[in-house]
Write an enzyme that holds these catalytic residues in place. Structure first.
Site, PDB file in Angstrom:
ATOM      1  N   HIS A  49       5.895   3.652   4.831  1.00  0.00           N
ATOM      2  CA  HIS A  49       5.413   3.661   6.213  1.00  0.00           C
ATOM      3  C   HIS A  49       6.335   2.937   7.191  1.00  0.00           C
ATOM      4  O   HIS A  49       6.210   3.111   8.406  1.00  0.00           O
ATOM      5  CB  HIS A  49       4.012   3.046   6.285  1.00  0.00           C
ATOM      6  CG  HIS A  49       2.965   3.867   5.585  1.00  0.00           C
ATOM      7  ND1 HIS A  49       2.636   5.127   5.993  1.00  0.00           N
ATOM      8  CD2 HIS A  49       2.200   3.598   4.495  1.00  0.00           C
ATOM      9  CE1 HIS A  49       1.689   5.611   5.184  1.00  0.00           C
ATOM     10  NE2 HIS A  49       1.421   4.712   4.264  1.00  0.00           N
ATOM     11  N   ARG A  74       9.010  -0.110  -2.089  1.00  0.00           N
ATOM     12  CA  ARG A  74       8.130   1.052  -2.129  1.00  0.00           C
ATOM     13  C   ARG A  74       8.866   2.223  -1.478  1.00  0.00           C
ATOM     14  O   ARG A  74       9.042   2.245  -0.261  1.00  0.00           O
ATOM     15  CB  ARG A  74       6.813   0.781  -1.403  1.00  0.00           C
ATOM     16  CG  ARG A  74       5.901   2.005  -1.396  1.00  0.00           C
ATOM     17  CD  ARG A  74       4.467   1.676  -1.014  1.00  0.00           C
ATOM     18  NE  ARG A  74       4.282   1.466   0.413  1.00  0.00           N
ATOM     19  CZ  ARG A  74       3.079   1.428   1.003  1.00  0.00           C
ATOM     20  NH1 ARG A  74       1.985   1.564   0.266  1.00  0.00           N
ATOM     21  NH2 ARG A  74       2.973   1.218   2.288  1.00  0.00           N
ATOM     22  N   ASP A  88      19.382   2.566  -8.248  1.00  0.00           N
ATOM     23  CA  ASP A  88      20.837   2.431  -8.181  1.00  0.00           C
ATOM     24  C   ASP A  88      21.270   1.462  -7.090  1.00  0.00           C
ATOM     25  O   ASP A  88      22.360   0.873  -7.166  1.00  0.00           O
ATOM     26  CB  ASP A  88      21.503   3.797  -7.976  1.00  0.00           C
ATOM     27  CG  ASP A  88      21.596   4.601  -9.259  1.00  0.00           C
ATOM     28  OD1 ASP A  88      21.394   4.020 -10.344  1.00  0.00           O
ATOM     29  OD2 ASP A  88      21.868   5.815  -9.184  1.00  0.00           O
ATOM     30  N   GLN A 151       0.667   2.575  -7.468  1.00  0.00           N
ATOM     31  CA  GLN A 151      -0.340   2.379  -6.430  1.00  0.00           C
ATOM     32  C   GLN A 151      -1.434   3.430  -6.575  1.00  0.00           C
ATOM     33  O   GLN A 151      -1.173   4.631  -6.501  1.00  0.00           O
ATOM     34  CB  GLN A 151       0.304   2.471  -5.046  1.00  0.00           C
ATOM     35  CG  GLN A 151      -0.556   1.904  -3.952  1.00  0.00           C
ATOM     36  CD  GLN A 151       0.243   1.492  -2.728  1.00  0.00           C
ATOM     37  OE1 GLN A 151       1.462   1.411  -2.775  1.00  0.00           O
ATOM     38  NE2 GLN A 151      -0.441   1.232  -1.632  1.00  0.00           N
ATOM     39  N   GLU A 153      -4.819   4.731  -4.849  1.00  0.00           N
ATOM     40  CA  GLU A 153      -5.393   4.583  -3.511  1.00  0.00           C
ATOM     41  C   GLU A 153      -6.163   5.829  -3.066  1.00  0.00           C
ATOM     42  O   GLU A 153      -6.155   6.197  -1.893  1.00  0.00           O
ATOM     43  CB  GLU A 153      -4.286   4.253  -2.511  1.00  0.00           C
ATOM     44  CG  GLU A 153      -3.035   5.122  -2.658  1.00  0.00           C
ATOM     45  CD  GLU A 153      -1.842   4.628  -1.869  1.00  0.00           C
ATOM     46  OE1 GLU A 153      -2.040   3.944  -0.856  1.00  0.00           O
ATOM     47  OE2 GLU A 153      -0.702   4.944  -2.263  1.00  0.00           O
ATOM     48  N   ALA A 178      -6.536   0.437   2.135  1.00  0.00           N
ATOM     49  CA  ALA A 178      -6.647   1.250   3.347  1.00  0.00           C
ATOM     50  C   ALA A 178      -6.851   2.726   3.007  1.00  0.00           C
ATOM     51  O   ALA A 178      -7.820   3.360   3.446  1.00  0.00           O
ATOM     52  CB  ALA A 178      -5.418   1.063   4.220  1.00  0.00           C
ATOM     53  N   ASP A 179      -5.936   3.282   2.216  1.00  0.00           N
ATOM     54  CA  ASP A 179      -6.072   4.697   1.847  1.00  0.00           C
ATOM     55  C   ASP A 179      -7.296   4.934   0.979  1.00  0.00           C
ATOM     56  O   ASP A 179      -7.963   5.958   1.101  1.00  0.00           O
ATOM     57  CB  ASP A 179      -4.814   5.176   1.118  1.00  0.00           C
ATOM     58  CG  ASP A 179      -3.666   5.458   2.069  1.00  0.00           C
ATOM     59  OD1 ASP A 179      -3.753   6.423   2.834  1.00  0.00           O
ATOM     60  OD2 ASP A 179      -2.677   4.699   2.048  1.00  0.00           O
TER      61      ASP A 179
END
Length: 255
Positions: A49, A74, A88, A151, A153, A178-179
């Site tokens: 995000h 993330r 990498d 994660q 969600e 949240a999600d």
């Protein structure tokens, strides 16, 4: 001889130590470096995000490297190609968003491992991860310091949490409030789903996996730790900045 960097965050999770995190969405290497010496155990580099690209992620990894904190990256999606690129760059701890099933979790494990166990492409001889070929036996040893966090969600992920948590090679599972609250019909109201969240904590812990959460208010964060969470994001850079700006102007303007 250059040695493989030790992942202190992964070690702390194994030892059951509470790890306090800062969510970084600014995509600013300068802000990241300032944050790196502030006492947080881990810094979430939010490429899902926040306005990060691969170069920005690399700049942040370099900015925080001298400090006693662990960057957790993330990527924009739980995609093996993105995972390969981020690894990498030298990231050792990944938080992969929107993992909804055991099959997806198994694919993520393969994505962080080289063949024959996995599908990670070989780029370490020309990449920061292997210090451009200077780390001996990087391909053999890299998995020992990679920390894989998934994660969960969504309602689908919650329905499959027992299967997801059973996957070998997963170090921890982060419950995204949240999600998840939106998926369960309570958008903008994570407090309404805490019973489901804490049940997920118990299932995850039963498989010996670390539990992660996000809570920018102190009571919720402390309760999450009390309920078994191992790593919690207790603040966010944009949230702290917004609140500090408001406080800074308050003595001069009624805003």
């Amino acid at each position: 001889m250059t040695s493989l960097p030790h992942n202190a965050f992964k070690q702390a999770l194994k030892e059951g130590k509470e790890q306090y995190g800062l969510w970084m969405a600014m995509a600013s290497p300068t802000a990241a470096e300032i944050s790196a010496d502030a006492g947080y155990d881990w810094l979430l580099v939010d490429g899902e995000h926040g306005p990060y690209d691969l170069t920005t992620i690399l700049d942040v990894l370099r900015a925080v490297a001298p400090y006693d904190t662990t960057p957790v990256v993330r990527p924009a999606a739980a995609d093996p190609v993105l995972i390969k690129q981020v690894l990498d760059l030298g990231a050792q701890t990944l938080l992969l968003p929107m993992v909804n099933s055991k099959e997806e979790a198994e694919l993520m494990v393969k994505a962080v491992n080289y063949a024959p166990e996995g599908i990670r492409g070989v780029g370490s001889p020309i990449a920061r991860s292997g210090r451009w070929g200077r780390i001996p036996n990087y391909m053999r040893d890299a998995k020992n310091e990679i920390c894989l966090l998934l994660q969960c969600e969504s309602q689908e992920a919650l329905d499959h949490i027992d299967d997801i948590a059973s996957v070998e090679g997963v170090d921890g599972i982060f419950i995204g409030p949240a999600d998840l609250s939106a998926s369960l019909g309570h958008p903008d109201d994570p407090a309404a789903i805490m019973d489901q969240v804490y049940h997920a904590f118990d299932v995850i812990k039963s498989h010996g996996k670390a539990v992660g959460f996000l809570a920018f208010d102190v009571p919720t964060a402390k309760e999450a730790f009390a309920r078994g969470a191992n790593f919690v994001a207790v603040a966010g850079d944009t949230d702290l900045y917004v609140r500090a700006l408001a406080e800074g102007i308050k003595p001069f303007k009624n805003v």
